[in-house]
Design an enzyme around this catalytic site. Structure first.
Site, short mmCIF file in Angstrom:
data_model
loop_
_atom_site.label_atom_id
_atom_site.label_comp_id
_atom_site.label_asym_id
_atom_site.label_seq_id
_atom_site.Cartn_x
_atom_site.Cartn_y
_atom_site.Cartn_z
N HIS B 56 -47.53 25.09 56.23
CA HIS B 56 -46.44 25.66 57.03
C HIS B 56 -46.77 25.71 58.51
CE1 HIS B 56 -44.90 26.73 53.16
NE2 HIS B 56 -45.88 27.59 52.92
N HIS B 218 -41.66 24.97 50.33
CA HIS B 218 -42.78 24.41 49.59
C HIS B 218 -42.48 23.04 49.02
CE1 HIS B 218 -43.50 28.75 49.64
NE2 HIS B 218 -44.76 28.40 49.81
#
Ligand code: ADP
Ligand code: ADP
Ligand code: MG
Ligand code: MG
Ligand code: MG
Ligand code: MG
Lengths: 206, 331, 331, 206
Positions: B56, B218
């Site tokens: 991320h 994700h």
């Protein structure tokens, strides 16, 4: 089952997971984030590393070590859940030198309890519990019916696999698969699949 | 899989090393772990610890620094960090004022952070936590695990971080962090998937005219698939879902147009053009806008919109000084 | 072509609108043009004007603000702006101290900016210019147009911008800008092309195991094609070309690992890990590192490395305060 | 050629460019940044807009307006270069009411001079000059040989096209194509190609 056999079961679990690394990740990719095989494989490798050359010599210590390793070294959802499961299972065989088929029932019972305590899921939410709970119930019934050894284990494994199959038909409401909503239908829960692989390892060495 | 990497096994390690080598004035890595803490520990304030799976970037380690986080705990790519890593971070940055955990609402994250919290509390460390669950794409109900935490998390880091920096106590910091959680909503879409290095395959495959709507961070598929539309219509849809979830009309907001990693800034700016227009039309006043890659999904081509409804305190804290690798506010 | 846009005709307009709507505290757009100037004109200092084709976001408009540019002139995607647009920008930000043009070395950019300069000089405006040509992938000779200006340009904006902000006169600002030009070298590679919206086709096509080496920032093919290698080897190659072009040994440098727009920060950090190691080995001291998307090529997956050899003045100016949408330094 | 015919030539240029927008951009994509067709098309559209309903009525003003528009409204490399070319060509017909074939030579001459002044390129660097200079020379020779009208224009266009073909065989040392080095071999220079299209427009209406 003496300590060495139990150790063989753990090794078999590692092998089953390693061999199905891709399979589990593919299942997870369909409805989750595609890492379940990677996570489980990493976890059981860590377990093997930990056990190699260790002085552990009781079933309870062995299971506790497996649990601690999975819980503290794996991460993700499966790490703490399976970790707690093994730690709780260990409590069921505290002080014992060997583990019998009769011990398996309370071990599974405690394991499931631990998973539910951590994950707050119930049966039917498309998780590993949908393999583990039917497995425990089938084992319970088989033992009550007086089935012996392999037959009882077969019944347990069959129930786990049916449970895993069943997860294809339901919507996930726990774990990552819950985010894809209806799209989770038609896909097997990866945790249910890995639970089957773990239970299978017991039979191979029983 | 086409990536600028050396080997899939070393991605996390090399990335973390590359980060601390880029920003030694801000960051320090704990030995034998991937935990990132401020280069200089600040005593006498509540410490903020966040983290989650890697992938991320710049979240979360890029937000470690003055006015934001004290430590970030990066797991393997898209995998929650382990309890002992989280515990190590807590142990390193803890002060007498206590430690606030900022957790994104994923089963894994929540369990792993809570296990660490239990360990820390066992050691007598004052602990509190908030769980970010801003993704309106996911239905929220008592039966489900609830909404995911996505880009809105950055607002929690910024605002709670500023509050902690000012010397507020643990409950005050937790309170304002919770207020951010309660007032931020987000939703995202993607037109290209990402590939987890260790895995080598995309999380989903899309035709040339398709997009995934309601994606998480994700690389997982979204809530459904649609034909691509002009981006203004996509923005309309996301804003509709966000605005129907919380009454924003007449209030002041902070906006984040967050890129997923592979989306060019060109497109994020075009998106913001329409976001600003729609909000103006609905009498929602934009106080501050963030456009860029804040909470990515490796190289995914996608974006999310986050809207934070502000009160005066949150507004002041949002504009307060921050000095981190990924976000600097002169204040 | 998969993009979050509305129509290929409106890309530039909507992008610019989205930018000024995101950062009204920093930026203002001139009416009927795409020229971006500081929200509040600063008098009594040399004004810096830069620009070029669009598609390099956040460059150049993202660097308009205190301590960097006074105006940015964006052309159509990958097309130098017209002389009248450049002239408008000059006219808007000019002060008695004069105007410095920061031009990237492309035939189009140079001609268009110089035509604007001629117009401005005709109006009595004090003008100076520097031409950035940092790309070592391109052979430099008196017979050719010379090297391209790529990501090193950001260092010119930062350092000359800081000098101007301090009140230096036009020749002083030009001098330090020129010193940056003389001391910065860059080179890039790509593994995925980009698509100019108006055009709809990628600038080149690569097999799954190929990369373009020596790319520019306009989606054009590089100097040659190679098999992809572990990124450390790619970094070695780029650094080799850069280091053999200028003696860096024993000196202090600023590093930029610049993403082309579609490269995840994960990979840029992995790249930086090795850049830092190689430079340490060669006794080159890194004073400051920039890792991120500074000079992009829309959504291209690629990166460039820039190395700026610093003297004490450049070092101080690099660390001086800057407050712009895309780069903030507390200073 | 009276003013109206010259106006038709300009319109024809716009048409030729518009019809070959993709072709020119494709040439540019191979060795440059793929926008030459887009740039030229945008430029000539701007020219048409500017001319529409304007009161311009002399060849010199017309050419000057075309040049100013290209130079100031197009951007890129081609904008200032073609812009300067037209502005310079305009100087060659200052004060004239009509333009004859004899005027074309000095017009071309001035145009080339302007391009060289701005772009500092010479023949053989793989630019528009490699079409324009041979075209001018061929026209010069044709007129010297006493060829008339269409024949002289044909000679000019043939030379331009050969020149454009020739650019395939050389390495670019000016403009964007110079960055790809040897890889520019085998590809025609887009500016040389657009020059052919512009020269062709003269013949269509001559
Ligand atoms: N609350 C829960 N209770 C029981 N099992 C769960 C729960 N949440 C997730 N799981 C199990 O964990 C599995 C996913 O594990 P894994 O992919 O390793 O973690 P993550 O979801 O963090 O990527 C699911 O397939 C499911 O069986
Ligand atoms: N220095 C120069 N002299 C003459 N012509 C040039 C020069 N540089 C470039 N050109 C011409 O310009 C053409 C490219 O124009 P265009 O693609 O519109 O601009 P850009 O290169 O800025 O994208 C080249 O094909 C070449 O013919
Ligand atoms: Mg998973
Ligand atoms: Mg995971
Ligand atoms: Mg161009
Ligand atoms: Mg071009």
């Amino acid at each position: 089952m003496d300590f060495d056999t139990l150790m063989s079961v753990i090794c078999q679990m590692q092998k089953n997971i390693a061999e199905n690394r891709e399979y589990l990740s593919d299942l997870d990719r369909a409805i989750g984030d595609g890492d379940h095989g990677i996570n489980m494989d990493r976890g059981f490798r860590e377990v093997m590393k930990k056990l190699e050359g260790s002085s552990i010599n009781t079933p309870a210590d062995l299971l506790r070590t497996v649990g601690m390793t999975l819980a503290f070294k794996v991460g993700g959802a499966a790490g703490p859940l399976y970790g707690t499961a093994f730690m709780k299972a260990s409590e069921a065989v505290k002080g014992k030198e060997t583990v019998s088929l009769d011990d398996l029932l309370p071990m599974l019972d405690r394991a499931i309890e631990g998973i539910q305590l951590r994950g707050k899921a119930v049966r039917g939410e498309k998780t590993m519990l949908d393999a583990l709970i039917p497995a425990k119930e089938a084992l319970d019934q088989a033992l009550a019916e007086g089935l012996a050894g392999d037959d009882a284990l077969d019944a347990m494994i069959k129930a786990a696999e049916e449970g895993a199959e069943y997860t294809k038909t339901i919507i996930a409401t726990k774990g990552r698969a819950s985010y894809v909503g209806e799209r989770s239908i038609g896909h097997m829960d990866p945790g249910a699949a890995s639970s089957c692989l773990l239970l299978n390892a017991i039979k191979t060495h029983a | 899989m086409k990536k600028f990497i050396n080997s899939v096994e070393n991605v996390e390690e090399e990335m973390i090393q590359g980060l601390v080598k880029a920003y030694p004035q801000y960051l320090r890595k704990l030995e034998d772990s991937h935990v990132i803490v401020r280069a200089k520990k600040k005593e006498g304030k509540v410490a903020l610890v966040s983290g989650g799976g890697s992938g991320h970037e710049p979240a979360h380690a890029g937000f470690v620094g003055e006015g934001m986080l004290d430590a970030a705990v990066p797991g393997a790519v898209y995998t929650s960090p382990t309890p002992d890593a989280v515990y190590e971070a807590i142990e390193e940055v803890k002060t007498d004022e206590g430690v606030l955990l900022v957790i994104k609402n994923y089963t894994g994250d929540v369990m792993n952070f809570e296990m660490a919290r239990e360990m820390a509390e066992g050691e007598g460390i004052k602990m509190a936590q908030v769980v970010v669950a801003d993704d309106v794409a996911v239905e929220d109900s008592t039966w489900t695990v609830g909404r995911r935490g996505i880009a809105g998390t950055i607002f929690v880091h910024k605002i709670a971080g500023a509050k902690a920096e000012q010397g507020a106590d643990l409950e005050e910091v937790r309170c304002v962090a919770q207020r951010v959680c309660d007032n931020v909503r987000s939703m995202g879409v993607a037109i290209e998937p990402c590939i987890v290095p260790a895995n080598g395959k995309p999380g989903f495959e899309l035709a040339e005219d398709e997009m995934e709507v309601g994606i998480g961070i994700h690389g997982e598929p979204g809530t459904h698939r649609e034909k691509i539309r002009p981006v203004n219509e996509i923005v309309d849809h996301l804003l509709e879902k966000i605005l129907e979830d919380l009454p924003y009309e007449g209030s002041e907001v902070a906006v984040m147009v967050n890129g997923s990693g592979g989306t060019p800034l060109m497109e994020l700016l075009i998106i913001n053009d329409h976001v600003a227009d729609v909000l103006a039309e609905k009498d929602i006043k934009i106080v501050k806008t963030f456009v860029g890659n804040y909470m990515t999904s490796i190289e995914m081509a996608g974006f999310s919109i986050s809207l934070l409804k502000l009160d005066d305190e949150m507004k002041a804290l949002l504009n307060a000084r921050a000095d981190t690798p990924a976000l600097t506010v002169i204040g």
